[in-house]
Design an enzyme around this catalytic site. Structure first.
Site, PDB file in Angstrom:
ATOM      1  N   CYS A  56       0.868  -1.179   0.000  1.00 14.45           N
ATOM      2  CA  CYS A  56       0.000   0.000   0.000  1.00 14.45           C
ATOM      3  C   CYS A  56       0.905   1.231   0.000  1.00 14.45           C
ATOM      4  CB  CYS A  56      -0.992  -0.018   1.158  1.00 14.45           C
ATOM      5  SG  CYS A  56      -0.246   0.026   2.812  1.00 14.45           S
ATOM      6  N   CYS A  59      -1.558   0.895   7.341  1.00 14.74           N
ATOM      7  CA  CYS A  59      -3.011   0.651   7.446  1.00 14.74           C
ATOM      8  C   CYS A  59      -3.451  -0.604   6.697  1.00 14.74           C
ATOM      9  CB  CYS A  59      -3.800   1.852   6.924  1.00 14.74           C
ATOM     10  SG  CYS A  59      -3.539   3.367   7.863  1.00 14.74           S
ATOM     11  N   ARG A  60      -3.424  -0.560   5.353  1.00 15.52           N
ATOM     12  CA  ARG A  60      -4.008  -1.651   4.566  1.00 15.52           C
ATOM     13  C   ARG A  60      -3.097  -2.869   4.438  1.00 15.52           C
ATOM     14  NH1 ARG A  60      -5.205   2.196  -0.408  1.00 15.52           N
ATOM     15  NH2 ARG A  60      -3.268   3.025   0.488  1.00 15.52           N
ATOM     16  N   SER A  61      -1.835  -2.665   4.002  1.00 21.09           N
ATOM     17  CA  SER A  61      -1.009  -3.858   3.709  1.00 21.09           C
ATOM     18  C   SER A  61      -0.635  -4.675   4.952  1.00 21.09           C
ATOM     19  CB  SER A  61       0.207  -3.494   2.852  1.00 21.09           C
ATOM     20  OG  SER A  61       1.055  -2.579   3.484  1.00 21.09           O
ATOM     21  N   ASP A  82      -8.122   3.998   0.834  1.00 17.31           N
ATOM     22  CA  ASP A  82      -7.173   4.363   1.882  1.00 17.31           C
ATOM     23  C   ASP A  82      -7.966   4.864   3.093  1.00 17.31           C
ATOM     24  OD1 ASP A  82      -5.253   5.444   3.502  1.00 17.31           O
ATOM     25  OD2 ASP A  82      -4.199   6.478   1.884  1.00 17.31           O
ATOM     26  N   ASN A  96       2.250   1.441   4.367  1.00 19.37           N
ATOM     27  CA  ASN A  96       2.556   0.179   5.062  1.00 19.37           C
ATOM     28  C   ASN A  96       2.229   0.249   6.559  1.00 19.37           C
ATOM     29  OD1 ASN A  96       5.460  -1.986   5.657  1.00 19.37           O
ATOM     30  ND2 ASN A  96       3.395  -2.580   5.194  1.00 19.37           N
TER      31      ASN A  96
HETATM   32  P1  4NP Z   1      -1.830   2.855   4.020  1.00 20.54           P
HETATM   33  O1  4NP Z   1      -2.445   4.210   4.586  1.00 20.54           O
HETATM   34  O2  4NP Z   1      -1.249   3.182   2.658  1.00 20.54           O
HETATM   35  O3  4NP Z   1      -3.006   1.931   3.932  1.00 20.54           O
HETATM   36  O4  4NP Z   1      -0.792   2.412   5.022  1.00 20.54           O
HETATM   37  C1  4NP Z   1      -1.716   5.387   4.714  1.00 20.54           C
HETATM   38  C2  4NP Z   1      -0.908   5.568   5.813  1.00 20.54           C
HETATM   39  C3  4NP Z   1      -0.210   6.749   5.964  1.00 20.54           C
HETATM   40  C4  4NP Z   1      -0.314   7.738   5.011  1.00 20.54           C
HETATM   41  C5  4NP Z   1      -1.101   7.552   3.907  1.00 20.54           C
HETATM   42  C6  4NP Z   1      -1.801   6.362   3.750  1.00 20.54           C
HETATM   43  N1  4NP Z   1       0.396   8.954   5.183  1.00 20.54           N
HETATM   44  O5  4NP Z   1       0.181   9.872   4.369  1.00 20.54           O
HETATM   45  O6  4NP Z   1       1.194   9.081   6.142  1.00 20.54           O
END
Ligand code: 4NP
Length: 150
Positions: free
Chosen positions: A8, A13-15, A122, A11
């Site tokens: 994702c 939230c989703r992955s 996201d 790294n």
């Molecule tokens: P992820 O979510 O891609 O599912 O881990 C996010 C986590 C952090 C951020 C963006 C998306 N960020 O902008 O810090």
């Protein structure tokens, strides 16, 4: 040994959820499952507390996972690279050295909805509902992945 990487953006939230869910559905000795982010914002960080909480609600502990950034070496280390959304897809494919690398990159929701290239949204800037929704989407996709590979 089949090696699968979940990718994702951050790294956190989703992955990491996808990693924890798929690990829970596959026999560990025959599979290597990891996750990474296309960005380096959260290198070394624990998963987002909302991902840890929704995983815990469904009986999974992902609190020990730590963020890392996707690198070109992951094309050699993994057989299948599942991305969560179109922007992850474009970012990972942009690093591919050849057609064999890019052929490893797949939208995870194409396991549920073939060829649709749907995004796992996201959840970072939303509320807890977003994490519940993401968990359910990933659980459905990972059940199909596990049934296919087992
Ligand atoms: P992820 O979510 O891609 O599912 O881990 C996010 C986590 C952090 C951020 C963006 C998306 N960020 O902008 O810090």
């Amino acid at each position: 040994m089949t090696k699968i990487l979940m990718v994702c953006l951050g790294n956190i939230c989703r992955s990491p959820l996808a990693e924890g869910i798929l690990k829970s559905k596959l026999p560990i000795p025959n599979f290597m499952i990891d996750s990474a982010g296309t960005a380096n914002y959260h290198t070394g960080d624990s998963p987002d507390r909302r991902s840890i909480a929704v995983a815990k609600k469904y009986g999974l502990d992902i609190s020990h996972l730590r963020g890392r950034q996707f690198s070109v070496r992951d094309f050699d280390a993994f057989d299948i690279i599942y991305v969560m959304d179109e922007s992850n897809y474009n970012d990972v494919v942009a690093l591919a050295r050849n057609n064999a690398d890019s052929a490893k990159v797949k939208f995870i929701l194409n396991e549920v909805y073939p060829n649709q290239n749907y995004n796992v949204p996201d959840p970072y800037y939303g509320g807890n509902d977003g994490f519940e929704n993401v968990y359910k989407m990933l659980d459905e996709a990972c059940s199909i992945i596990a049934d296919t590979l087992n």
